[in-house]
Design a protein around this motif. Structure first.
Motif, mmCIF file in Angstrom:
data_model
loop_
_atom_site.group_PDB
_atom_site.id
_atom_site.type_symbol
_atom_site.label_atom_id
_atom_site.label_comp_id
_atom_site.label_asym_id
_atom_site.label_seq_id
_atom_site.Cartn_x
_atom_site.Cartn_y
_atom_site.Cartn_z
ATOM 1 N N CYS A 202 -10.704 5.152 -0.899
ATOM 2 C CA CYS A 202 -9.452 5.640 -0.995
ATOM 3 C C CYS A 202 -8.617 5.381 -2.365
ATOM 4 C CB CYS A 202 -7.945 4.596 0.032
ATOM 5 S SG CYS A 202 -9.322 4.944 1.485
ATOM 6 N N ASN A 203 -9.091 4.206 -3.232
ATOM 7 C CA ASN A 203 -8.613 3.745 -4.505
ATOM 8 C C ASN A 203 -9.793 4.238 -5.736
ATOM 9 O OD1 ASN A 203 -10.320 2.850 -4.121
ATOM 10 N ND2 ASN A 203 -10.006 0.547 -5.177
ATOM 11 N N ALA A 204 -10.542 5.954 -5.078
ATOM 12 C CA ALA A 204 -10.830 6.093 -6.304
ATOM 13 C C ALA A 204 -10.259 7.171 -7.154
ATOM 14 C CB ALA A 204 -12.051 7.769 -6.024
ATOM 15 N N MET A 205 -10.616 7.046 -8.034
ATOM 16 C CA MET A 205 -9.566 7.290 -9.307
ATOM 17 C C MET A 205 -9.824 8.725 -9.340
ATOM 18 S SD MET A 205 -9.775 6.821 -13.294
ATOM 19 C CE MET A 205 -11.192 8.141 -14.407
ATOM 20 N N GLY B 280 0.458 -1.068 -0.074
ATOM 21 C CA GLY B 280 0.078 0.179 -0.345
ATOM 22 C C GLY B 280 0.314 1.416 -0.078
ATOM 23 N N HIS B 281 0.069 2.363 -0.584
ATOM 24 C CA HIS B 281 0.788 3.695 -0.566
ATOM 25 C C HIS B 281 -0.051 4.770 0.595
ATOM 26 C CE1 HIS B 281 -1.486 4.575 -3.801
ATOM 27 N NE2 HIS B 281 -0.484 3.016 -4.596
ATOM 28 N N ALA B 282 0.856 5.962 0.663
ATOM 29 C CA ALA B 282 -0.477 6.674 1.851
ATOM 30 C C ALA B 282 -0.945 7.787 0.700
ATOM 31 C CB ALA B 282 0.704 7.457 2.629
ATOM 32 N N ASP B 283 -1.108 7.827 -0.390
ATOM 33 C CA ASP B 283 -2.168 8.011 -1.149
ATOM 34 C C ASP B 283 -2.960 7.639 -2.393
ATOM 35 O OD1 ASP B 283 -0.795 10.646 -0.499
ATOM 36 O OD2 ASP B 283 0.566 10.283 -1.767
ATOM 37 N N GLY B 284 -3.298 6.709 -1.753
ATOM 38 C CA GLY B 284 -4.661 5.897 -2.352
ATOM 39 C C GLY B 284 -3.745 5.360 -4.444
ATOM 40 N N VAL B 285 -4.658 5.053 -4.605
ATOM 41 C CA VAL B 285 -4.451 4.427 -5.807
ATOM 42 C C VAL B 285 -4.873 4.823 -7.083
ATOM 43 C CG1 VAL B 285 -4.381 2.399 -7.661
ATOM 44 C CG2 VAL B 285 -3.873 1.649 -5.678
ATOM 45 N N CYS B 286 -4.717 5.768 -7.722
ATOM 46 C CA CYS B 286 -5.796 6.771 -8.455
ATOM 47 C C CYS B 286 -5.198 6.731 -9.582
ATOM 48 C CB CYS B 286 -5.227 8.776 -8.174
ATOM 49 S SG CYS B 286 -4.593 8.528 -5.676
ATOM 50 N N HIS B 287 -5.308 5.613 -10.324
ATOM 51 C CA HIS B 287 -5.147 5.219 -11.597
ATOM 52 C C HIS B 287 -6.349 3.843 -12.003
ATOM 53 C CE1 HIS B 287 -2.175 3.386 -10.066
ATOM 54 N NE2 HIS B 287 -2.115 2.071 -10.804
ATOM 55 N N VAL B 288 -6.721 4.377 -13.608
ATOM 56 C CA VAL B 288 -7.176 2.885 -13.129
ATOM 57 C C VAL B 288 -6.512 2.688 -15.057
ATOM 58 C CG1 VAL B 288 -8.863 4.096 -15.074
ATOM 59 C CG2 VAL B 288 -9.656 1.753 -14.051
ATOM 60 N N TYR B 289 -6.902 1.004 -15.129
ATOM 61 C CA TYR B 289 -5.980 0.633 -16.252
ATOM 62 C C TYR B 289 -6.941 0.136 -17.426
ATOM 63 C CZ TYR B 289 -4.317 -1.823 -19.898
ATOM 64 O OH TYR B 289 -3.262 -2.727 -21.715
ATOM 65 N N ILE B 290 -7.569 0.590 -18.186
ATOM 66 C CA ILE B 290 -8.364 0.422 -19.928
ATOM 67 C C ILE B 290 -7.311 0.174 -21.074
ATOM 68 C CG2 ILE B 290 -10.304 1.136 -21.365
ATOM 69 C CD1 ILE B 290 -10.521 3.192 -19.407
ATOM 70 N N SER B 291 -7.731 -1.567 -21.175
ATOM 71 C CA SER B 291 -7.204 -1.909 -22.387
ATOM 72 C C SER B 291 -7.091 -1.601 -23.629
ATOM 73 C CB SER B 291 -7.756 -3.731 -22.389
ATOM 74 O OG SER B 291 -6.890 -4.446 -23.723
ATOM 75 N N PRO B 292 -6.032 -1.547 -24.231
ATOM 76 C CA PRO B 292 -6.321 -0.629 -25.996
ATOM 77 C C PRO B 292 -6.951 -1.221 -26.428
ATOM 78 C CG PRO B 292 -4.380 -1.398 -25.235
ATOM 79 C CD PRO B 292 -4.422 -2.224 -24.373
ATOM 80 N N SER B 293 -7.591 -2.805 -26.272
ATOM 81 C CA SER B 293 -9.345 -3.444 -27.180
ATOM 82 C C SER B 293 -10.487 -2.836 -26.806
ATOM 83 C CB SER B 293 -8.621 -4.590 -26.873
ATOM 84 O OG SER B 293 -9.309 -5.275 -25.388
ATOM 85 N N SER C 183 -15.642 5.002 -21.526
ATOM 86 C CA SER C 183 -16.139 5.680 -20.702
ATOM 87 C C SER C 183 -17.175 4.928 -19.815
ATOM 88 C CB SER C 183 -16.619 5.779 -22.025
ATOM 89 O OG SER C 183 -16.195 6.578 -22.727
ATOM 90 N N LYS C 184 -17.514 3.832 -19.477
ATOM 91 C CA LYS C 184 -18.590 3.919 -18.346
ATOM 92 C C LYS C 184 -17.823 3.045 -17.569
ATOM 93 C CE LYS C 184 -22.279 1.636 -20.854
ATOM 94 N NZ LYS C 184 -23.077 0.413 -21.389
ATOM 95 N N LEU C 185 -16.119 2.566 -17.508
ATOM 96 C CA LEU C 185 -15.148 2.006 -16.955
ATOM 97 C C LEU C 185 -14.430 3.276 -16.044
ATOM 98 C CD1 LEU C 185 -13.671 0.152 -14.955
ATOM 99 C CD2 LEU C 185 -11.877 -0.265 -17.096
ATOM 100 N N ALA C 186 -13.865 4.315 -16.547
ATOM 101 C CA ALA C 186 -13.442 5.477 -15.872
ATOM 102 C C ALA C 186 -14.784 6.883 -15.199
ATOM 103 C CB ALA C 186 -13.488 6.463 -17.223
ATOM 104 N N ILE C 187 -15.664 6.831 -15.693
ATOM 105 C CA ILE C 187 -17.169 7.280 -14.813
ATOM 106 C C ILE C 187 -16.874 6.514 -13.543
ATOM 107 C CG2 ILE C 187 -19.393 7.785 -15.114
ATOM 108 C CD1 ILE C 187 -18.933 9.054 -18.103
ATOM 109 N N ASP C 188 -17.213 5.556 -13.950
ATOM 110 C CA ASP C 188 -17.245 4.758 -12.464
ATOM 111 C C ASP C 188 -16.355 4.548 -11.893
ATOM 112 O OD1 ASP C 188 -19.632 2.258 -11.313
ATOM 113 O OD2 ASP C 188 -17.218 1.503 -11.691
ATOM 114 N N ALA C 189 -15.612 4.238 -11.674
ATOM 115 C CA ALA C 189 -13.798 4.504 -10.779
ATOM 116 C C ALA C 189 -13.859 5.806 -10.615
ATOM 117 C CB ALA C 189 -13.189 3.891 -11.684
ATOM 118 N N LYS C 190 -14.552 6.679 -10.674
ATOM 119 C CA LYS C 190 -14.847 7.734 -10.285
ATOM 120 C C LYS C 190 -16.016 8.855 -9.007
ATOM 121 C CE LYS C 190 -12.659 12.193 -8.320
ATOM 122 N NZ LYS C 190 -11.940 11.831 -7.666
#
Length: 84
Positions: free
Chosen positions: A81-84, A47-60, A67-74
């Motif tokens: 703590c892990n909100a994008m 872990g780290h002190a600032d949360g996980v602030c990124h999301v990976y979206i496959s090129p495929s 778009s749905k994934l990125a919006i839902d992540a935030k």
């Protein structure tokens, strides 16, 4: 092979002294909690002190699904703590 959930801050200091029986600590909490755990144990901490602030979206991925994934992540639970 035991997974334990610590539900109060009072249990944290007791747990951190068990480096002879605990292999890994994965804290979920704010910056202060994660920093405290890292500073007060010899147990490896994932872990780290600032949360996980990124999301990976496959090129495929389709634009629609990406778009749905990125919006839902935030927006699904933005205080997590892990909100994008």
């Amino acid at each position: 092979e035991i997974i334990a959930l610590v539900t109060s801050r009072g249990q944290v200091s007791d747990m951190l002294s068990l480096d002879d029986v605990i292999d890994l600590v994965i804290p979920r909490g704010g910056n202060a909690l994660v920093s405290y755990i890292k500073a007060n144990t010899r147990i490896p901490v994932l872990g780290h002190a600032d949360g996980v602030c990124h999301v990976y979206i496959s090129p495929s991925a389709t634009i629609e699904n990406a778009s749905k994934l990125a919006i839902d992540a935030k927006t699904d639970y933005p205080s997590a703590c892990n909100a994008m």
